[in-house]
Design an enzyme around this catalytic site. Sequence first.
Site, PDB file in Angstrom:
ATOM      1  N   LYS A   1      -7.650  -5.031   4.794  1.00  0.00           N
ATOM      2  CA  LYS A   1      -6.331  -4.689   5.326  1.00  0.00           C
ATOM      3  C   LYS A   1      -5.330  -5.796   4.973  1.00  0.00           C
ATOM      4  O   LYS A   1      -4.187  -5.523   4.641  1.00  0.00           O
ATOM      5  CB  LYS A   1      -6.400  -4.478   6.847  1.00  0.00           C
TER       6      LYS A   1
ATOM      7  N   VAL B   1       3.182   0.316   4.215  1.00  0.00           N
ATOM      8  CA  VAL B   1       2.443   1.037   5.253  1.00  0.00           C
ATOM      9  C   VAL B   1       1.021   0.473   5.391  1.00  0.00           C
ATOM     10  O   VAL B   1       0.482  -0.078   4.444  1.00  0.00           O
ATOM     11  CB  VAL B   1       2.380   2.541   4.918  1.00  0.00           C
ATOM     12  N   THR B   2       0.428   0.694   6.592  1.00  0.00           N
ATOM     13  CA  THR B   2       1.106   1.089   7.802  1.00  0.00           C
ATOM     14  C   THR B   2       1.489  -0.176   8.571  1.00  0.00           C
ATOM     15  O   THR B   2       0.829  -1.198   8.448  1.00  0.00           O
ATOM     16  CB  THR B   2       0.219   2.002   8.692  1.00  0.00           C
TER      17      THR B   2
ATOM     18  N   ASP C   1       0.789  -1.249   0.000  1.00  0.00           N
ATOM     19  CA  ASP C   1       0.000   0.000   0.000  1.00  0.00           C
ATOM     20  C   ASP C   1       0.821   1.300   0.000  1.00  0.00           C
ATOM     21  O   ASP C   1       0.460   2.265   0.707  1.00  0.00           O
ATOM     22  CB  ASP C   1      -0.971   0.002   1.197  1.00  0.00           C
TER      23      ASP C   1
ATOM     24  N   LYS D   1      -6.639  -4.759  -3.188  1.00  0.00           N
ATOM     25  CA  LYS D   1      -7.259  -5.497  -2.081  1.00  0.00           C
ATOM     26  C   LYS D   1      -8.286  -4.610  -1.375  1.00  0.00           C
ATOM     27  O   LYS D   1      -8.014  -3.454  -1.079  1.00  0.00           O
ATOM     28  CB  LYS D   1      -6.172  -5.966  -1.093  1.00  0.00           C
TER      29      LYS D   1
ATOM     30  N   CYS E   1      -2.132  -2.617   7.721  1.00  0.00           N
ATOM     31  CA  CYS E   1      -2.125  -3.556   6.574  1.00  0.00           C
ATOM     32  C   CYS E   1      -0.889  -4.446   6.538  1.00  0.00           C
ATOM     33  O   CYS E   1      -0.970  -5.593   6.077  1.00  0.00           O
ATOM     34  CB  CYS E   1      -2.291  -2.778   5.281  1.00  0.00           C
TER      35      CYS E   1
ATOM     36  N   GLU F   1      -4.607  -0.827  -1.349  1.00  0.00           N
ATOM     37  CA  GLU F   1      -5.920  -0.927  -0.688  1.00  0.00           C
ATOM     38  C   GLU F   1      -6.864   0.003  -1.438  1.00  0.00           C
ATOM     39  O   GLU F   1      -6.667   1.219  -1.446  1.00  0.00           O
ATOM     40  CB  GLU F   1      -5.826  -0.518   0.791  1.00  0.00           C
TER      41      GLU F   1
ATOM     42  N   GLN G   1       8.106 -14.079  21.407  1.00  0.00           N
ATOM     43  CA  GLN G   1       7.860 -15.523  21.574  1.00  0.00           C
ATOM     44  C   GLN G   1       8.513 -16.328  20.439  1.00  0.00           C
ATOM     45  O   GLN G   1       7.859 -17.126  19.767  1.00  0.00           O
ATOM     46  CB  GLN G   1       6.359 -15.803  21.624  1.00  0.00           C
TER      47      GLN G   1
HETATM   48  C1  C5J Z   1      -3.098   0.487   5.569  1.00  0.00           C
HETATM   49  C2  C5J Z   1      -4.823   1.689   6.722  1.00  0.00           C
HETATM   50  N1  C5J Z   1      -2.607   0.328   4.346  1.00  0.00           N
HETATM   51  N2  C5J Z   1      -3.992   2.120   7.671  1.00  0.00           N
HETATM   52  N3  C5J Z   1      -4.370   0.987   5.658  1.00  0.00           N
HETATM   53  O1  C5J Z   1      -2.445   0.246   6.560  1.00  0.00           O
HETATM   54  O2  C5J Z   1      -5.998   1.960   6.771  1.00  0.00           O
END
Ligand code: C5J
Length: 221
Positions: A132, A157-158, A24, A129, A162, A72, A202
């Site tokens: 997320k 990102v972020t 993204d 997509k 996502c 996205e 972990q």
């Molecule tokens: C992504 C969002 N790409 N933060 N989307 O992380 O809404």
Amino acid sequence: MATVKARPFDFTLVPAKTALIVIDMQRDFIEPGGFGATLGNDVSLLRAIIPATARLIAGFRKAGLPVIHTRECHAPDLSDCPPAKRTRGKPSLRIGDPGPMGRILIAGETGADIVEELYPLPSETVIDKPGKGAFYATPLGDILAGKGVSQLVFAGVTTEVCVQTTMREANDRGYECLLATDATESYFPEFKKAAIDMIIAQSAIVGWAATVDEIVEALDD
Ligand code: C5J
């Protein structure tokens, strides 16, 4: 095989089975006037990872390994955008509303496309997509299976939305996941740190983390 100095312990990278997923890196998240900004975020933080992400992409291209980009975004008629996503909160503009870079988060609009510096080559796969996670409602799983990929390096990102969601989807599907820590960013630095900590906790419960230099060095070996 190559060894990447990673956290929480070294990652054994098998180049022939590895792909890069760049999540993204769209104007809608990175530039003023886009989706990220409509939610009240300071988008300037995210631009800073473009050079490191470009170096990572260049390393994969040089090694001849697959680079897959995600965006996205939603269909123009919003048929793939759940009302619960569109109506949540009080953004200054909602998904589908006209903004300075076209309709917010709509496929084909300028804002939904990838920033120029990281633009995909014509030969590279781009996955649109609606969610997320990049596996949900997309052909990503089949594409990776077709390429014989079992290890994924992540950027984009972020970090905690996502990127982390897709890493968790991938981990549950049996992929070994490595996050490039300087090629991912959040609007909230504390969330980026927390997401990385959760991923590597972990004994790499979701995956590993390493810098772009560490990953590119291993690809060069
Ligand atoms: C992504 C969002 N790409 N933060 N989307 O992380 O809404």
